[in-house]
Design an enzyme around this catalytic site. Structure first.
Site, PDB file in Angstrom:
ATOM      1  N   CYS A 101      55.593  53.703  29.312  1.00 53.46           N
ATOM      2  CA  CYS A 101      54.466  53.541  28.372  1.00 53.46           C
ATOM      3  C   CYS A 101      54.092  54.838  27.665  1.00 53.46           C
ATOM      4  CB  CYS A 101      53.246  52.990  29.110  1.00 53.46           C
ATOM      5  SG  CYS A 101      53.584  51.462  29.968  1.00 53.46           S
ATOM      6  N   HIS A 118      47.926  54.027  23.831  1.00 61.63           N
ATOM      7  CA  HIS A 118      48.677  52.988  24.543  1.00 61.63           C
ATOM      8  C   HIS A 118      47.715  51.917  25.053  1.00 61.63           C
ATOM      9  CE1 HIS A 118      51.513  50.887  26.897  1.00 61.63           C
ATOM     10  NE2 HIS A 118      50.872  51.145  28.019  1.00 61.63           N
ATOM     11  N   ASN A 173      50.261  44.459  27.443  1.00 64.18           N
ATOM     12  CA  ASN A 173      50.848  45.795  27.514  1.00 64.18           C
ATOM     13  C   ASN A 173      52.346  45.683  27.249  1.00 64.18           C
ATOM     14  OD1 ASN A 173      51.922  48.239  28.312  1.00 64.18           O
ATOM     15  ND2 ASN A 173      50.972  48.264  30.339  1.00 64.18           N
TER      16      ASN A 173
HETATM   17  O1  UT7 Z   1      50.984  50.755  31.290  1.00 63.50           O
HETATM   18  C1  UT7 Z   1      51.321  51.225  32.533  1.00 63.50           C
HETATM   19  C2  UT7 Z   1      50.160  51.648  33.272  1.00 63.50           C
HETATM   20  N1  UT7 Z   1      49.467  50.560  33.908  1.00 63.50           N
HETATM   21  C3  UT7 Z   1      48.159  50.602  34.018  1.00 63.50           C
HETATM   22  O2  UT7 Z   1      47.546  51.514  33.520  1.00 63.50           O
HETATM   23  C4  UT7 Z   1      47.459  49.533  34.809  1.00 63.50           C
HETATM   24  C5  UT7 Z   1      46.109  50.006  35.260  1.00 63.50           C
HETATM   25  N2  UT7 Z   1      45.442  49.074  36.148  1.00 63.50           N
HETATM   26  C6  UT7 Z   1      44.904  47.907  35.732  1.00 63.50           C
HETATM   27  O3  UT7 Z   1      45.019  47.531  34.579  1.00 63.50           O
HETATM   28  C7  UT7 Z   1      44.057  47.131  36.724  1.00 63.50           C
HETATM   29  O4  UT7 Z   1      43.997  47.833  37.931  1.00 63.50           O
HETATM   30  C8  UT7 Z   1      44.573  45.682  36.994  1.00 63.50           C
HETATM   31  C9  UT7 Z   1      44.379  44.797  35.757  1.00 63.50           C
HETATM   32  C10 UT7 Z   1      46.040  45.691  37.363  1.00 63.50           C
HETATM   33  C11 UT7 Z   1      43.761  45.069  38.126  1.00 63.50           C
HETATM   34  O5  UT7 Z   1      42.375  45.099  37.800  1.00 63.50           O
HETATM   35  P1  UT7 Z   1      41.298  45.704  38.811  1.00 63.50           P
HETATM   36  O6  UT7 Z   1      39.985  45.526  38.189  1.00 63.50           O
HETATM   37  O7  UT7 Z   1      41.722  47.109  39.137  1.00 63.50           O
HETATM   38  O8  UT7 Z   1      41.397  44.720  40.028  1.00 63.50           O
HETATM   39  P2  UT7 Z   1      41.771  45.029  41.565  1.00 63.50           P
HETATM   40  O9  UT7 Z   1      43.237  45.222  41.702  1.00 63.50           O
HETATM   41  O10 UT7 Z   1      40.828  46.080  42.100  1.00 63.50           O
HETATM   42  O11 UT7 Z   1      41.359  43.648  42.232  1.00 63.50           O
HETATM   43  C12 UT7 Z   1      40.002  43.180  42.280  1.00 63.50           C
HETATM   44  C13 UT7 Z   1      40.026  41.765  42.810  1.00 63.50           C
HETATM   45  C14 UT7 Z   1      40.849  41.608  44.088  1.00 63.50           C
HETATM   46  O12 UT7 Z   1      40.254  40.577  44.857  1.00 63.50           O
HETATM   47  P3  UT7 Z   1      39.267  40.943  46.098  1.00 63.50           P
HETATM   48  O13 UT7 Z   1      40.129  41.752  47.039  1.00 63.50           O
HETATM   49  O14 UT7 Z   1      38.144  41.727  45.496  1.00 63.50           O
HETATM   50  O15 UT7 Z   1      38.873  39.595  46.612  1.00 63.50           O
HETATM   51  C15 UT7 Z   1      42.180  41.133  43.579  1.00 63.50           C
HETATM   52  O16 UT7 Z   1      42.887  40.396  44.561  1.00 63.50           O
HETATM   53  O17 UT7 Z   1      40.655  40.900  41.827  1.00 63.50           O
HETATM   54  C16 UT7 Z   1      41.770  40.253  42.422  1.00 63.50           C
HETATM   55  N3  UT7 Z   1      42.798  40.132  41.414  1.00 63.50           N
HETATM   56  C17 UT7 Z   1      42.899  39.080  40.588  1.00 63.50           C
HETATM   57  N4  UT7 Z   1      42.162  37.949  40.489  1.00 63.50           N
HETATM   58  C18 UT7 Z   1      42.514  37.075  39.532  1.00 63.50           C
HETATM   59  C19 UT7 Z   1      43.791  41.022  41.101  1.00 63.50           C
HETATM   60  N5  UT7 Z   1      44.523  40.551  40.081  1.00 63.50           N
HETATM   61  C20 UT7 Z   1      43.992  39.348  39.744  1.00 63.50           C
HETATM   62  C21 UT7 Z   1      44.324  38.392  38.769  1.00 63.50           C
HETATM   63  N6  UT7 Z   1      43.546  37.268  38.703  1.00 63.50           N
HETATM   64  N7  UT7 Z   1      45.341  38.556  37.930  1.00 63.50           N
END
Ligand code: UT7
Length: 352
Positions: free
Chosen positions: A113, A279, A309
Protein backbone atom coordinates in the site's frame (compact mmCIF):
# COMPACT_ATOMS: atom_id res chain seq x y z
CA UNK A 1 15.39 22.01 -10.86
CA UNK A 2 12.22 20.38 -12.20
CA UNK A 3 11.27 16.83 -11.26
CA UNK A 4 8.89 14.26 -12.73
CA UNK A 5 5.26 15.19 -12.89
CA UNK A 6 1.99 13.44 -13.74
CA UNK A 7 0.99 14.01 -17.38
CA UNK A 8 -1.71 11.36 -17.68
CA UNK A 9 -3.82 9.12 -15.44
CA UNK A 10 -6.27 6.23 -15.80
CA UNK A 11 -8.13 3.76 -13.63
CA UNK A 12 -9.95 0.48 -14.01
CA UNK A 13 -12.01 -1.75 -11.73
CA UNK A 14 -13.35 -5.16 -12.74
CA UNK A 15 -17.03 -6.19 -12.95
CA UNK A 16 -19.92 -5.02 -10.77
CA UNK A 17 -19.53 -3.60 -7.26
CA UNK A 18 -19.84 -6.03 -4.33
CA UNK A 19 -21.81 -4.31 -1.57
CA UNK A 20 -21.25 -4.93 2.14
CA UNK A 21 -24.55 -6.83 2.37
CA UNK A 22 -23.20 -9.44 -0.03
CA UNK A 23 -20.23 -10.08 2.29
CA UNK A 24 -22.65 -10.46 5.20
CA UNK A 25 -24.10 -13.51 3.41
CA UNK A 26 -20.81 -15.41 3.61
CA UNK A 27 -19.53 -14.34 7.05
CA UNK A 28 -20.62 -12.75 10.29
CA UNK A 29 -20.52 -9.04 9.58
CA UNK A 30 -22.94 -6.29 8.58
CA UNK A 31 -23.18 -3.26 6.35
CA UNK A 32 -23.53 -1.07 9.49
CA UNK A 33 -20.36 -2.48 11.09
CA UNK A 34 -18.28 -2.15 7.93
CA UNK A 35 -19.43 1.40 7.19
CA UNK A 36 -19.01 2.57 10.77
CA UNK A 37 -15.56 0.97 11.26
CA UNK A 38 -14.04 1.59 7.82
CA UNK A 39 -16.19 3.92 5.68
CA UNK A 40 -16.40 1.21 2.98
CA UNK A 41 -19.72 0.57 1.17
CA UNK A 42 -18.56 -1.56 -1.76
CA UNK A 43 -15.52 -2.95 -3.56
CA UNK A 44 -14.79 -4.81 -6.82
CA UNK A 45 -13.37 -8.29 -7.32
CA UNK A 46 -11.79 -9.70 -10.47
CA UNK A 47 -12.97 -13.07 -11.78
CA UNK A 48 -10.80 -16.15 -12.00
CA UNK A 49 -8.49 -15.62 -14.99
CA UNK A 50 -7.52 -11.98 -15.43
CA UNK A 51 -4.51 -11.02 -13.34
CA UNK A 52 -3.34 -7.60 -12.19
CA UNK A 53 -1.48 -7.12 -15.48
CA UNK A 54 -4.84 -7.33 -17.30
CA UNK A 55 -6.41 -4.74 -15.01
CA UNK A 56 -3.26 -2.65 -15.45
CA UNK A 57 -3.58 -2.73 -19.27
CA UNK A 58 -7.01 -1.09 -19.07
CA UNK A 59 -5.86 1.63 -16.67
CA UNK A 60 -2.63 2.17 -18.63
CA UNK A 61 -4.46 2.65 -21.96
CA UNK A 62 -6.57 5.38 -20.38
CA UNK A 63 -3.51 7.06 -18.86
CA UNK A 64 -1.64 6.98 -22.20
CA UNK A 65 -4.68 8.43 -23.97
CA UNK A 66 -4.96 11.12 -21.29
CA UNK A 67 -1.28 11.99 -21.75
CA UNK A 68 -1.78 12.11 -25.53
CA UNK A 69 0.95 9.58 -26.21
CA UNK A 70 1.28 6.06 -27.64
CA UNK A 71 2.45 3.01 -25.71
CA UNK A 72 5.57 3.08 -27.91
CA UNK A 73 6.53 6.43 -26.30
CA UNK A 74 6.96 4.71 -22.91
CA UNK A 75 10.58 3.90 -22.13
CA UNK A 76 10.22 2.50 -18.60
CA UNK A 77 7.54 0.59 -16.70
CA UNK A 78 7.18 0.54 -12.91
CA UNK A 79 4.60 -1.99 -11.76
CA UNK A 80 3.54 -1.92 -8.10
CA UNK A 81 1.62 -4.91 -6.76
CA UNK A 82 1.45 -7.26 -3.80
CA UNK A 83 -0.68 -9.72 -5.77
CA UNK A 84 1.35 -10.44 -8.94
CA UNK A 85 -0.04 -12.56 -11.80
CA UNK A 86 2.59 -15.19 -10.97
CA UNK A 87 4.85 -15.80 -8.01
CA UNK A 88 7.58 -14.91 -10.49
CA UNK A 89 8.38 -13.27 -12.83
CA UNK A 90 6.94 -9.86 -11.99
CA UNK A 91 3.92 -8.36 -13.73
CA UNK A 92 5.83 -5.43 -15.30
CA UNK A 93 7.15 -7.35 -18.33
CA UNK A 94 3.70 -8.92 -18.84
CA UNK A 95 2.15 -5.45 -18.91
CA UNK A 96 4.76 -4.34 -21.44
CA UNK A 97 3.97 -7.33 -23.66
CA UNK A 98 0.20 -6.76 -23.41
CA UNK A 99 0.71 -3.13 -24.43
CA UNK A 100 2.87 -4.24 -27.38
CA UNK A 101 6.07 -2.69 -26.03
CA UNK A 102 8.15 -5.73 -25.11
CA UNK A 103 11.77 -4.70 -24.77
CA UNK A 104 11.09 -1.73 -22.52
CA UNK A 105 12.69 -2.11 -19.06
CA UNK A 106 10.12 -3.06 -16.44
CA UNK A 107 10.50 -3.08 -12.66
CA UNK A 108 8.12 -4.59 -10.13
CA UNK A 109 8.13 -2.96 -6.71
CA UNK A 110 6.88 -4.60 -3.53
CA UNK A 111 5.98 -1.79 -1.17
CA UNK A 112 2.32 -2.84 -1.03
CA UNK A 113 0.00 0.00 0.00
CA UNK A 114 3.00 2.34 0.42
CA UNK A 115 4.16 1.87 -3.19
CA UNK A 116 3.42 5.28 -4.65
CA UNK A 117 5.68 7.56 -2.53
CA UNK A 118 8.48 5.03 -3.23
CA UNK A 119 7.61 4.93 -6.94
CA UNK A 120 7.67 8.72 -7.33
CA UNK A 121 11.18 8.87 -5.84
CA UNK A 122 12.33 6.02 -8.07
CA UNK A 123 10.77 7.53 -11.20
CA UNK A 124 12.30 10.90 -10.46
CA UNK A 125 15.75 9.32 -10.04
CA UNK A 126 15.40 7.44 -13.34
CA UNK A 127 14.43 10.58 -15.22
CA UNK A 128 17.04 12.82 -13.57
CA UNK A 129 19.77 10.28 -14.32
CA UNK A 130 18.78 10.15 -17.99
CA UNK A 131 17.77 6.48 -17.80
CA UNK A 132 14.17 7.24 -18.74
CA UNK A 133 12.02 10.01 -20.17
CA UNK A 134 8.48 8.65 -20.12
CA UNK A 135 7.56 6.30 -17.31
CA UNK A 136 4.39 4.27 -17.07
CA UNK A 137 3.69 3.76 -13.36
CA UNK A 138 0.90 1.33 -12.54
CA UNK A 139 -0.45 -0.06 -9.28
CA UNK A 140 -2.75 -3.04 -9.78
CA UNK A 141 -4.14 -5.67 -7.44
CA UNK A 142 -6.29 -8.78 -7.52
CA UNK A 143 -6.92 -9.52 -3.86
CA UNK A 144 -9.76 -11.89 -4.76
CA UNK A 145 -7.20 -14.73 -4.76
CA UNK A 146 -6.71 -14.54 -0.98
CA UNK A 147 -10.32 -14.00 0.04
CA UNK A 148 -11.42 -16.61 2.63
CA UNK A 149 -14.42 -18.03 0.75
CA UNK A 150 -15.16 -20.14 -2.29
CA UNK A 151 -18.82 -19.08 -2.55
CA UNK A 152 -18.20 -16.46 -5.24
CA UNK A 153 -21.70 -16.86 -6.72
CA UNK A 154 -23.14 -15.67 -3.39
CA UNK A 155 -20.59 -12.86 -2.98
CA UNK A 156 -21.37 -11.67 -6.52
CA UNK A 157 -25.13 -11.86 -5.78
CA UNK A 158 -25.57 -14.41 -8.58
CA UNK A 159 -27.15 -16.83 -6.08
CA UNK A 160 -28.95 -16.37 -2.77
CA UNK A 161 -28.32 -19.91 -1.50
CA UNK A 162 -27.13 -20.42 2.07
CA UNK A 163 -23.42 -21.09 2.47
CA UNK A 164 -22.30 -24.02 4.61
CA UNK A 165 -21.74 -23.44 8.33
CA UNK A 166 -18.10 -24.48 7.87
CA UNK A 167 -17.52 -21.97 5.05
CA UNK A 168 -19.24 -19.24 7.08
CA UNK A 169 -17.04 -19.91 10.12
CA UNK A 170 -13.89 -19.98 8.03
CA UNK A 171 -14.65 -16.64 6.38
CA UNK A 172 -15.63 -15.12 9.73
CA UNK A 173 -12.18 -15.98 11.12
CA UNK A 174 -10.68 -13.66 8.47
CA UNK A 175 -13.40 -11.00 8.45
CA UNK A 176 -11.23 -8.08 9.61
CA UNK A 177 -9.07 -8.54 6.53
CA UNK A 178 -11.75 -9.66 4.10
CA UNK A 179 -13.97 -6.61 4.42
CA UNK A 180 -11.33 -4.01 3.64
CA UNK A 181 -9.67 -5.14 0.39
CA UNK A 182 -10.89 -4.72 -3.19
CA UNK A 183 -9.41 -5.06 -6.68
CA UNK A 184 -8.46 -2.42 -9.24
CA UNK A 185 -5.72 -0.62 -11.13
CA UNK A 186 -4.49 2.97 -11.24
CA UNK A 187 -2.00 4.20 -13.84
CA UNK A 188 0.04 7.37 -14.29
CA UNK A 189 2.34 8.62 -17.03
CA UNK A 190 5.29 10.50 -15.55
CA UNK A 191 7.60 12.90 -17.37
CA UNK A 192 9.90 15.73 -16.39
CA UNK A 193 7.89 18.86 -15.60
CA UNK A 194 8.17 21.70 -18.10
CA UNK A 195 7.57 24.26 -15.33
CA UNK A 196 10.62 25.71 -13.54
CA UNK A 197 10.78 23.97 -10.14
CA UNK A 198 7.69 21.92 -11.06
CA UNK A 199 7.11 18.21 -10.48
CA UNK A 200 8.62 15.98 -7.79
CA UNK A 201 10.08 17.90 -4.86
CA UNK A 202 11.09 15.15 -2.49
CA UNK A 203 10.09 12.01 -0.63
CA UNK A 204 10.50 10.77 2.91
CA UNK A 205 10.45 6.99 3.04
CA UNK A 206 10.68 4.49 5.88
CA UNK A 207 10.51 0.77 6.49
CA UNK A 208 10.30 -1.32 9.67
CA UNK A 209 10.87 -5.03 9.23
CA UNK A 210 10.52 -5.52 12.99
CA UNK A 211 6.79 -4.91 12.49
CA UNK A 212 6.38 -7.12 9.42
CA UNK A 213 3.98 -9.39 11.35
CA UNK A 214 1.36 -6.61 11.36
CA UNK A 215 0.36 -7.69 7.86
CA UNK A 216 1.92 -10.64 6.08
CA UNK A 217 1.31 -13.98 4.38
CA UNK A 218 2.68 -16.66 6.69
CA UNK A 219 2.81 -19.49 4.13
CA UNK A 220 3.57 -19.95 0.44
CA UNK A 221 7.06 -18.48 0.73
CA UNK A 222 10.56 -19.83 0.20
CA UNK A 223 11.24 -20.27 3.88
CA UNK A 224 9.40 -23.57 3.33
CA UNK A 225 10.51 -26.45 1.15
CA UNK A 226 8.44 -26.95 -0.88
CA UNK A 227 7.18 -23.40 -0.78
CA UNK A 228 3.53 -24.45 -0.94
CA UNK A 229 1.96 -27.59 0.53
CA UNK A 230 -1.61 -28.91 0.73
CA UNK A 231 -1.33 -28.59 4.53
CA UNK A 232 -0.47 -24.87 4.26
CA UNK A 233 -3.54 -24.27 2.13
CA UNK A 234 -5.79 -26.21 4.54
CA UNK A 235 -4.40 -24.08 7.37
CA UNK A 236 -5.22 -20.91 5.34
CA UNK A 237 -1.56 -19.88 5.37
CA UNK A 238 -2.02 -18.26 1.94
CA UNK A 239 -4.42 -15.74 3.49
CA UNK A 240 -2.72 -12.65 4.94
CA UNK A 241 -2.70 -12.21 8.69
CA UNK A 242 -3.32 -8.69 9.91
CA UNK A 243 -3.05 -7.11 13.34
CA UNK A 244 -5.72 -4.60 12.44
CA UNK A 245 -6.11 -2.43 15.56
CA UNK A 246 -2.34 -2.12 16.11
CA UNK A 247 -1.77 -1.34 12.44
CA UNK A 248 -4.46 1.30 12.56
CA UNK A 249 -2.74 3.06 15.47
CA UNK A 250 0.67 2.82 13.82
CA UNK A 251 -0.75 4.23 10.58
CA UNK A 252 -2.24 7.29 12.32
CA UNK A 253 0.98 7.97 14.24
CA UNK A 254 3.46 7.46 11.42
CA UNK A 255 1.48 9.17 8.68
CA UNK A 256 0.88 12.29 10.79
CA UNK A 257 4.56 12.41 11.77
CA UNK A 258 5.82 11.84 8.22
CA UNK A 259 3.54 14.52 6.75
CA UNK A 260 4.84 17.07 9.27
CA UNK A 261 8.43 16.02 8.74
CA UNK A 262 8.42 16.20 4.92
CA UNK A 263 6.93 19.70 5.09
CA UNK A 264 9.64 20.81 7.52
CA UNK A 265 12.42 19.28 5.40
CA UNK A 266 11.29 21.12 2.28
CA UNK A 267 10.29 24.38 3.96
CA UNK A 268 6.67 23.97 2.90
CA UNK A 269 3.89 25.02 5.26
CA UNK A 270 0.97 22.61 5.52
CA UNK A 271 -1.40 25.37 4.39
CA UNK A 272 0.44 25.66 1.07
CA UNK A 273 -0.50 22.08 0.18
CA UNK A 274 -3.54 22.03 -2.09
CA UNK A 275 -4.36 18.36 -1.68
CA UNK A 276 -3.26 15.45 0.51
CA UNK A 277 -3.66 12.28 -1.57
CA UNK A 278 -3.63 9.57 1.06
CA UNK A 279 -3.79 5.79 0.79
CA UNK A 280 -7.28 4.52 1.59
CA UNK A 281 -6.97 1.65 4.10
CA UNK A 282 -9.64 2.77 6.54
CA UNK A 283 -11.42 6.11 6.62
CA UNK A 284 -10.86 6.25 10.39
CA UNK A 285 -7.10 6.39 9.80
CA UNK A 286 -7.40 9.31 7.39
CA UNK A 287 -9.87 11.22 9.57
CA UNK A 288 -7.52 10.85 12.55
CA UNK A 289 -4.50 12.01 10.50
CA UNK A 290 -6.55 14.96 9.27
CA UNK A 291 -7.52 15.89 12.82
CA UNK A 292 -3.99 15.45 14.16
CA UNK A 293 -2.64 17.80 11.48
CA UNK A 294 -5.63 20.19 11.43
CA UNK A 295 -6.27 19.65 7.71
CA UNK A 296 -9.72 20.64 6.38
CA UNK A 297 -11.79 17.72 5.00
CA UNK A 298 -11.85 19.10 1.44
CA UNK A 299 -8.04 18.96 1.29
CA UNK A 300 -7.94 15.21 1.99
CA UNK A 301 -10.42 13.54 -0.36
CA UNK A 302 -11.72 10.04 0.30
CA UNK A 303 -12.97 7.42 -2.15
CA UNK A 304 -12.77 4.34 0.10
CA UNK A 305 -16.58 4.06 0.19
CA UNK A 306 -16.58 3.04 -3.49
CA UNK A 307 -13.46 0.87 -3.79
CA UNK A 308 -12.32 -0.37 -0.37
CA UNK A 309 -8.56 -0.69 0.03
CA UNK A 310 -7.00 -1.44 -3.36
CA UNK A 311 -3.43 -1.48 -1.94
CA UNK A 312 -0.88 -0.32 -4.55
CA UNK A 313 -3.69 0.74 -6.91
CA UNK A 314 -5.32 3.16 -4.48
CA UNK A 315 -3.32 6.34 -4.99
CA UNK A 316 -3.44 5.97 -8.79
CA UNK A 317 -7.22 5.48 -8.76
CA UNK A 318 -7.76 8.44 -6.43
CA UNK A 319 -5.37 10.70 -8.35
CA UNK A 320 -7.18 9.88 -11.59
CA UNK A 321 -10.56 10.72 -10.04
CA UNK A 322 -9.25 14.01 -8.66
CA UNK A 323 -7.66 15.09 -11.96
CA UNK A 324 -10.75 14.20 -13.96
CA UNK A 325 -13.22 15.96 -11.64
CA UNK A 326 -10.99 19.06 -11.49
CA UNK A 327 -10.19 18.83 -7.76
CA UNK A 328 -6.49 18.98 -8.64
CA UNK A 329 -4.86 20.68 -11.60
CA UNK A 330 -1.72 22.29 -12.97
CA UNK A 331 0.31 24.20 -10.40
CA UNK A 332 -1.22 22.43 -7.39
CA UNK A 333 1.08 21.26 -4.61
CA UNK A 334 0.28 17.65 -3.69
CA UNK A 335 1.33 15.59 -0.70
CA UNK A 336 1.06 11.83 -1.18
CA UNK A 337 0.96 9.74 2.00
CA UNK A 338 0.79 5.97 2.46
CA UNK A 339 1.57 3.07 4.79
CA UNK A 340 1.48 -0.63 4.02
CA UNK A 341 2.79 -4.09 4.80
CA UNK A 342 6.52 -4.41 5.33
CA UNK A 343 5.99 -2.20 7.12
CA UNK A 344 6.70 0.52 4.56
CA UNK A 345 5.47 4.06 4.71
CA UNK A 346 6.28 7.46 3.34
CA UNK A 347 5.29 10.76 1.83
CA UNK A 348 6.08 12.54 -1.43
CA UNK A 349 5.66 16.19 -2.39
CA UNK A 350 4.95 17.02 -6.02
CA UNK A 351 3.92 20.24 -7.78
CA UNK A 352 1.65 19.35 -10.72
O1 UT7 B 1 -3.60 -1.06 3.79
C1 UT7 B 1 -2.84 -1.87 4.58
C2 UT7 B 1 -2.90 -1.47 5.96
N1 UT7 B 1 -4.07 -1.95 6.64
C3 UT7 B 1 -4.63 -1.22 7.58
O2 UT7 B 1 -4.20 -0.11 7.80
C4 UT7 B 1 -5.76 -1.79 8.38
C5 UT7 B 1 -5.91 -1.06 9.68
N2 UT7 B 1 -6.90 -1.66 10.56
C6 UT7 B 1 -8.23 -1.58 10.35
O3 UT7 B 1 -8.68 -1.05 9.35
C7 UT7 B 1 -9.15 -2.06 11.46
O4 UT7 B 1 -8.37 -2.51 12.53
C8 UT7 B 1 -10.12 -3.20 11.01
C9 UT7 B 1 -11.18 -2.66 10.04
C10 UT7 B 1 -9.37 -4.33 10.34
C11 UT7 B 1 -10.86 -3.73 12.24
O5 UT7 B 1 -11.53 -2.66 12.89
P1 UT7 B 1 -11.35 -2.41 14.46
O6 UT7 B 1 -12.22 -1.28 14.81
O7 UT7 B 1 -9.88 -2.25 14.73
O8 UT7 B 1 -11.97 -3.71 15.08
P2 UT7 B 1 -11.29 -4.81 16.03
O9 UT7 B 1 -10.41 -5.70 15.23
O10 UT7 B 1 -10.73 -4.13 17.26
O11 UT7 B 1 -12.58 -5.62 16.49
C12 UT7 B 1 -13.61 -5.03 17.30
C13 UT7 B 1 -14.75 -6.03 17.37
C14 UT7 B 1 -14.30 -7.44 17.75
O12 UT7 B 1 -15.36 -8.04 18.47
P3 UT7 B 1 -15.31 -8.10 20.10
O13 UT7 B 1 -14.05 -8.89 20.41
O14 UT7 B 1 -15.25 -6.68 20.55
O15 UT7 B 1 -16.58 -8.80 20.44
C15 UT7 B 1 -14.17 -8.12 16.41
O16 UT7 B 1 -14.33 -9.52 16.52
O17 UT7 B 1 -15.36 -6.14 16.06
C16 UT7 B 1 -15.31 -7.50 15.64
N3 UT7 B 1 -15.09 -7.51 14.21
C17 UT7 B 1 -16.09 -7.49 13.31
N4 UT7 B 1 -17.43 -7.48 13.47
C18 UT7 B 1 -18.17 -7.45 12.35
C19 UT7 B 1 -13.90 -7.51 13.53
N5 UT7 B 1 -14.13 -7.49 12.21
C20 UT7 B 1 -15.47 -7.48 12.05
C21 UT7 B 1 -16.30 -7.46 10.91
N6 UT7 B 1 -17.65 -7.44 11.12
N7 UT7 B 1 -15.81 -7.45 9.68
Amino acid sequence: MSGVTIVGTGRYVPGAPVKNDALARVMETSDEWIQARTGIRQRYFARDGPGPSDLAVEAAKKALHDAGIEASDVDYIIFATMTPDHFFPGSGPLLGAKLGISGVPALDIRQQCAAMPYAFQLANGLVQSGAAETILLVGAEVHAGFMPWTDWDVVRSESDREVSAEAYQRATRHRGLAIIFGDGAGAMVLRKSQAPDGGFIGAELHSDGDSFDHLFVSGCGFRSIPYVTPEALVADEHIPQMRGPSLLKKAVRTLSKTAKSICETHGVSQDEIDCFIVHQANDRINRAVRQALGIPAEKMPSNIARYGNTSAATIGILTDELRRDGTIGEGDLLCFLALGAGLNWGAALLRL
